[in-house]
Design an enzyme around this catalytic site. Structure first.
Site, mmCIF file in Angstrom:
data_model
loop_
_atom_site.group_PDB
_atom_site.id
_atom_site.type_symbol
_atom_site.label_atom_id
_atom_site.label_comp_id
_atom_site.label_asym_id
_atom_site.label_seq_id
_atom_site.Cartn_x
_atom_site.Cartn_y
_atom_site.Cartn_z
ATOM 1 N N HIS A 324 42.586 51.514 31.442
ATOM 2 C CA HIS A 324 44.036 51.647 31.337
ATOM 3 C C HIS A 324 44.499 53.065 31.077
ATOM 4 O O HIS A 324 45.559 53.460 31.537
ATOM 5 C CB HIS A 324 44.572 50.629 30.334
ATOM 6 C CG HIS A 324 44.354 49.254 30.879
ATOM 7 N ND1 HIS A 324 45.084 48.769 31.927
ATOM 8 C CD2 HIS A 324 43.412 48.325 30.625
ATOM 9 C CE1 HIS A 324 44.625 47.584 32.273
ATOM 10 N NE2 HIS A 324 43.608 47.286 31.484
ATOM 11 N N GLU A 566 41.055 39.713 43.757
ATOM 12 C CA GLU A 566 40.351 40.467 42.710
ATOM 13 C C GLU A 566 38.970 39.897 42.440
ATOM 14 O O GLU A 566 38.202 40.473 41.665
ATOM 15 C CB GLU A 566 41.159 40.436 41.405
ATOM 16 C CG GLU A 566 42.477 41.146 41.520
ATOM 17 C CD GLU A 566 43.262 41.087 40.231
ATOM 18 O OE1 GLU A 566 43.451 42.137 39.610
ATOM 19 O OE2 GLU A 566 43.681 39.989 39.850
ATOM 20 N N ASP A 590 39.576 45.292 39.858
ATOM 21 C CA ASP A 590 38.821 44.118 39.424
ATOM 22 C C ASP A 590 37.846 43.655 40.492
ATOM 23 O O ASP A 590 36.738 43.223 40.174
ATOM 24 C CB ASP A 590 39.782 42.984 39.040
ATOM 25 C CG ASP A 590 40.322 43.192 37.633
ATOM 26 O OD1 ASP A 590 39.522 43.562 36.759
ATOM 27 O OD2 ASP A 590 41.530 43.028 37.421
ATOM 28 N N CYS A 637 46.404 47.230 46.080
ATOM 29 C CA CYS A 637 47.144 47.789 44.936
ATOM 30 C C CYS A 637 46.206 48.292 43.847
ATOM 31 O O CYS A 637 46.652 48.721 42.795
ATOM 32 C CB CYS A 637 48.128 46.775 44.369
ATOM 33 S SG CYS A 637 47.325 45.315 43.723
HETATM 34 C C1 PEP Z 1 43.300 45.635 40.139
HETATM 35 O O1 PEP Z 1 42.533 44.906 39.504
HETATM 36 O O2 PEP Z 1 42.953 46.339 41.107
HETATM 37 C C2 PEP Z 1 44.728 45.718 39.744
HETATM 38 C C3 PEP Z 1 45.595 46.394 40.460
HETATM 39 O O3 PEP Z 1 45.077 45.093 38.574
HETATM 40 P P1 PEP Z 1 44.860 45.721 37.090
HETATM 41 O O4 PEP Z 1 44.365 47.124 37.258
HETATM 42 O O5 PEP Z 1 46.187 45.653 36.416
HETATM 43 O O6 PEP Z 1 43.838 44.785 36.526
HETATM 44 MG MG MG Z 2 43.335 43.486 38.109
#
Ligand code: PEP
Ligand code: MG
Length: 709
Positions: A324, A566, A590, A637
């Site tokens: 994060h 994911e 993920d 994404c």
């Molecule tokens: C991902 O897992 O690629 C995603 C965009 O979700 P997050 O990073 O919020 O888990």
């Molecule tokens: Mg994710």
């Protein structure tokens, strides 16, 4: 004795902020004031000036309370409390917090040993590499957000030694220590409350007002004094024993509202212990001038405390490129290096440093030559970025006129604004967790609706894809009763919350359906791993719409439903999934961790966690083929979408929407406009034949170099 019975109509009942206001109002009067919950069998009568007592009543919306008062100003006390409850606690934050402290919280900020001004920028063009010939070997981590920064270090030390327990000869001295530490904690909480009101709003700040009310509870002082006198133990032991005891009492009630109060008491305990064990305040001091921020890892709550103007770059001991802090840094347009190891935490504050978010190097005590090179590179990156931004507001087409949507990943309303400035053609991923974390209770439908509408209004006709709540795992929230999990990433997260908190999802869907028609809103579900889950989710979306129509609410005519890809399971079942959804969006962060069985938050396996791994690329290719055959669109994404090395490859694989951190958008648009679909497809075909992530990267780098990029 004068008394009055009132029904509590406030949504949250007599908890958190309402309870804090209630207690504070009662405390303004000299009379003794008592309160009782008439709707709890065998309910106790408690002191209305005690936050612990009032909380323990467990008054929820619709319940009746009996307030009685005795003393000179009893009638006024009753009238004030009655007015407060009947107005649904509609008082401002100033009514909760005592006056501001006379002095600021802390100002222990290192001086910059180097005379030159700090510099930061955000892109990754050709460069003189300042890390090429360092005087001291650089520390090496993983480049998690591009750009280069020069400035003094500042370590967020959040670890303190565990408390020691020992007997004491003078319990009164311990009580005096308690009074002092309580005063410091009050100052901190007031300052924190005021800061969060400014940065996030009154609702978010309410939690600190509740902590303050617990801290001011006279029962707390009495209990601490009794413990120290009777047990003859030191204050640290008393703080733990007393607050754990009150927590345990609330915990036994098996009600989520009480669990949230337990979390408040535990937070308060930690604050008091930290002030006792770290009196100099080294552990939580914040930078007050632009610095390279060093940390073990950066928790969202710590990030929320930082003033963005005082951060030049992030550098963490733990974490991976999709952790994060990495996402946060990209969102802020700041360089970041993660997974550097614990040595980074030993660096004294104020040490001059260069952070290179591209190569993942951190150079301490750089020579003047290196600093000059870094500044030159920063300057050239800034210039290149200005050129890219100048054309970022136009739509993105490949050289042969194929439309690719370049949209943004955002995590707050403010980030939507920033995304538009950077040229986002919409929002491909609204991470809604920002509404749910760091607070005592989940946001209600109206609060969510207001936020989603505000995002949609900013975007006007541009698309907005709202991802439902993805809490759990490494994004815990205090009001959800999740069991401690051995493998949180494989546990109760994303839409699996349907099993333990279906109401959260239902409320969120109600708010999403109610956003005005006239906007292009789509909903997307995270962490799907089976076709049955998609069926359940579709049914839920439809049920919620029917329910709202029956209530006479105005809702959108339709809502496109998508899922995130994911898990390898869903990538492999994309064909079947596509019969049930309107679109797919591949979450490569993920998808990579689950395909390669490598925890994205664990620095020790960063070397494995690479989205360029051929296995991940094949899953993306297979998903894109299935979408193409089904005549539906698929986006990416995950962080891979924002990587300049990956963008042509993804277009070649059939991805038509790339969603990324805003700061990366202008560069991505330039790269895509230079490519043709036919070339991109040829590159994708060849990349898929490579057998290791490094070979894929080398091949793509060669292609970019030979195209003159
Ligand atoms: C991902 O897992 O690629 C995603 C965009 O979700 P997050 O990073 O919020 O888990
Ligand atoms: Mg994710």
């Amino acid at each position: 004795m004068p008394e009055t019975t009132i029904i509590v109509t406030e949504t949250h009942g007599l908890h958190a902020r309402p309870a804090a206001l209630f207690v504070q109002t009662a405390a303004r009067f000299t009379s003794s004031v008592q309160v009782k919950n008439l709707d709890r069998p065998a309910g106790r009568t408690v002191d209305a000036k005690s936050m612990l007592g009032v909380t323990a009543l467990g008054v929820s919306q619709g319940q009746r309370i009996l307030i009685s008062a005795e003393g000179d100003d009893a009638a006024s006390a009753l009238a004030a409390l009655q007015h407060l409850v009947e107005s649904d606690f509609a008082l401002g934050p100033e009514d909760v917090t005592p006056p501001r402290p006379a002095t600021p919280e802390r100002a222990d900020v290192p001086a910059m040993p180097q005379p030159a001004a700090p510099t930061t920028t955000t892109t990754t063009p050709a460069m003189p590499d300042p890390a090429a010939a360092p005087d001291i070997p650089p520390l090496k981590g993983v480049g998690a957000a591009p750009g280069i920064a020069v400035g003094p270090t500042f370590c967020l030390r959040t670890r303190i030694a565990p408390p020691e327990f020992h007997t004491v000869a003078d319990p009164d001295a311990e009580l005096e220590r308690f009074r002092q530490v309580r005063e410091q904690a009050r100052d901190e909480l007031r300052a924190l409350h005021d800061r969060v009101v400014q940065t996030a709003g009154t609702e978010e700040a309410a939690i600190f007002a509740a902590h303050l009310a617990f801290l001011n509870d006279p029962t707390l002082e009495v209990d601490i004094a009794t413990f120290c006198t009777e047990q003859k133990f030191n204050l640290e032991a008393a703080v733990i024993a007393v607050l754990d005891q009150h927590s345990a009492t609330l915990h036994q009630r098996h009600d989520p509202i009480f669990q949230a109060r337990v979390a408040d008491l535990q937070d308060l305990k930690q604050r008091l212990l930290r002030l006792l064990l770290d009196p100099e305040g080294q552990a939580f001091a914040l930078p007050e001038q632009p610095c390279v921020v060093l940390a073990q890892e950066l928790l969202p709550s710590e990030a929320a405390m930082l003033d963005h103007a005082h951060v030049l770059a992030f550098c963490t001991a733990d974490g991976g490129p999709t952790s994060h802090v990495a996402i946060l840094a990209r969102g802020m347009g700041l360089p970041a290096v993660v997974g550097v190891g614990p040595a980074i935490l030993e660096v004294p504050d104020g040490t001059p440093a260069i952070v290179d978010g591209k190569s993942g190097k951190v150079i301490l005590h750089p020579s003047e030559t290196l600093v000059a090179m870094a500044r030159k590179r920063a300057q050239s990156e800034q210039e290149q970025r200005a050129q890219q931004r100048a054309v970022a507001q136009q739509m993105t087409m490949t050289r042969d006129n194929r439309r690719i949507e370049v949209v943004a990943n955002v995590g707050s309303l403010a980030e939507v604004n920033q995304a538009l400035t950077e040229g986002a053609e919409g929002v491909g991923l609204l991470r809604t967790e920002f509404l749910f974390v760091d607070r005592a209770t989940a946001p209600d439908e109206e609060e969510q609706l207001a936020q989603y509408r505000a995002c949609a209004a900013l975007l006007a006709e541009r698309p907005l894809i709202i991802r439902t709540l993805d809490i759990g795992s490494d994004k815990p929230v205090r009001y959800l009763k999740t069991a401690t999990e051995q493998n949180p990433a494989l546990g109760m997260r994303g839409i699996r919350l349907l099993n333990i908190a279906p109401e959260l999802l239902r409320t969120q869907l109600r708010a999403i359906w109610r956003i005005d028609a006239g906007h292009t809103i789509k909903v997307m579900f995270p962490m799907v791993s089976s076709i049955d889950e998609i069926r359940t989710l579709r049914q839920l979306v439809a049920e919620v719409a029917t329910e709202l129509r029956q209530e006479g609410q105005t809702i959108a005519d339709r809502l496109d439903i998508g899922i995130m890809v994911e898990t390898p399971a869903i990538a492999l079942l994309a064909e079947q999934a596509l019969t049930l959804v309107d679109f797919l969006s591949i979450g490569t962060n993920d998808l990579t961790q689950y395909t390669l069985a490598a925890d994205r938050t664990n620095a020790a396996v960063n070397y494995l966690n690479d989205a360029f791994h051929p296995a991940v690329l094949r899953l993306i290719a297979q998903t894109a083929r299935a979408a193409h055959d089904a005549g539906k669109w698929v986006g990416v994404c995950g962080e891979l979408a924002g990587d300049p090395l990956a963008q042509v490859l993804l277009v070649g694989l059939g991805i038509t929407e790339l969603s990324m951190s805003s700061a990366l958008i202008p560069a991505a648009k330039v790269i895509i406009r230079r490519a043709s679909l036919a070339d991109a497809q040829a590159i994708a075909r060849q990349a898929l034949e490579r057998d290791t992530p490094q070979n894929v990267r080398n091949f793509l780098a060669q292609q970019i170099a030979s195209a003159g990029g």
